[in-house]
Design a protein around this motif. Structure first.
Motif, short mmCIF file in Angstrom:
data_model
loop_
_atom_site.label_atom_id
_atom_site.label_comp_id
_atom_site.label_asym_id
_atom_site.label_seq_id
_atom_site.Cartn_x
_atom_site.Cartn_y
_atom_site.Cartn_z
N GLN A 12 0.82 -1.21 0.00
CA GLN A 12 0.00 0.00 0.00
C GLN A 12 0.85 1.26 0.00
O GLN A 12 2.00 1.25 0.41
N ILE A 13 0.25 2.33 -0.49
CA ILE A 13 0.84 3.66 -0.46
C ILE A 13 -0.22 4.59 0.09
O ILE A 13 -1.37 4.54 -0.36
N ILE A 14 0.13 5.43 1.05
CA ILE A 14 -0.79 6.42 1.58
C ILE A 14 -0.24 7.79 1.20
O ILE A 14 0.91 8.11 1.49
N LEU A 15 -1.09 8.57 0.52
CA LEU A 15 -0.69 9.89 0.02
C LEU A 15 -1.77 10.92 0.28
O LEU A 15 -2.95 10.58 0.36
N LEU A 20 -2.39 13.05 -5.94
CA LEU A 20 -2.89 12.23 -7.05
C LEU A 20 -3.74 13.01 -8.04
O LEU A 20 -4.23 12.43 -9.02
N CYS A 21 -3.89 14.28 -7.82
CA CYS A 21 -4.73 15.11 -8.67
C CYS A 21 -4.38 14.91 -10.15
O CYS A 21 -3.26 15.17 -10.58
N GLY A 22 -5.32 14.37 -10.91
CA GLY A 22 -5.13 14.15 -12.34
C GLY A 22 -4.45 12.83 -12.69
O GLY A 22 -4.33 12.49 -13.87
N LEU A 23 -4.00 12.07 -11.70
CA LEU A 23 -3.29 10.81 -11.98
C LEU A 23 -4.13 9.57 -11.68
O LEU A 23 -3.75 8.47 -12.07
N ILE A 35 -7.88 2.25 -5.29
CA ILE A 35 -7.63 3.54 -4.64
C ILE A 35 -8.82 3.84 -3.73
O ILE A 35 -9.95 3.93 -4.19
N PHE A 36 -8.53 3.98 -2.43
CA PHE A 36 -9.55 4.30 -1.44
C PHE A 36 -9.33 5.71 -0.94
O PHE A 36 -8.20 6.10 -0.65
N GLU A 41 -8.45 14.21 3.31
CA GLU A 41 -7.06 14.60 3.09
C GLU A 41 -6.20 13.52 2.45
O GLU A 41 -5.29 13.84 1.69
N TYR A 42 -6.44 12.26 2.77
CA TYR A 42 -5.55 11.18 2.35
C TYR A 42 -6.26 10.12 1.53
O TYR A 42 -7.46 9.90 1.68
N CYS A 43 -5.50 9.43 0.70
CA CYS A 43 -6.01 8.27 -0.02
C CYS A 43 -5.00 7.13 0.12
O CYS A 43 -3.83 7.35 0.41
N ARG A 44 -5.49 5.93 -0.08
CA ARG A 44 -4.67 4.72 0.06
C ARG A 44 -4.72 3.96 -1.26
O ARG A 44 -5.79 3.68 -1.78
N ILE A 45 -3.55 3.61 -1.79
CA ILE A 45 -3.44 2.81 -3.00
C ILE A 45 -3.02 1.42 -2.55
O ILE A 45 -1.99 1.27 -1.89
#
Length: 67
Positions: A12-15, A20-23, A35-36, A41-45
Motif C-alpha cells: 500500500q501507499i498512503i498519500l 494524485l490530482c489528475g493521476l 484507490i480508497f 485529506e488522504y487516499c490509500r493505493i
C-alpha cells in the motif's frame, strides 16, 4: 513469520489526495490497484507488491514525492 507492518508497507501507499490530482485515471488504467479515499485529506493505493513498486516508479516519474 514476517512482520505484518513490513507486508503492509509493500502492498500500500498512503498519500495526500492532492498528490494524485489528475493521476487517478492513469493509475486505474495502467495498474491493478485499488484507490480508497481514507478521508478528505488522504487516499490509500492498495495492490500486490509488484504493482505497488511499479506505482511508486510511476508516481516518481510524475513528480509525486513519497513519504
Amino acid at each position: 513469520m514476517p512482520d505484518p507492518s513490513s507486508l503492509r508497507d509493500s502492498t500500500q501507499i498512503i498519500l495526500p489526495q492532492q498528490a494524485l490530482c489528475g493521476l487517478e485515471t492513469q493509475l486505474d488504467d495502467e495498474f491493478t490497484v485499488t484507490i480508497f479515499d481514507e478521508n478528505e485529506e488522504y487516499c490509500r493505493i492498495i495492490g500486490s507488491p509488484i504493482e505497488i513498486k511499479q506505482v511508486n516508479d510511476f508516481l516518481a516519474r510524475h513528480g509525486v514525492s513519497l513519504p
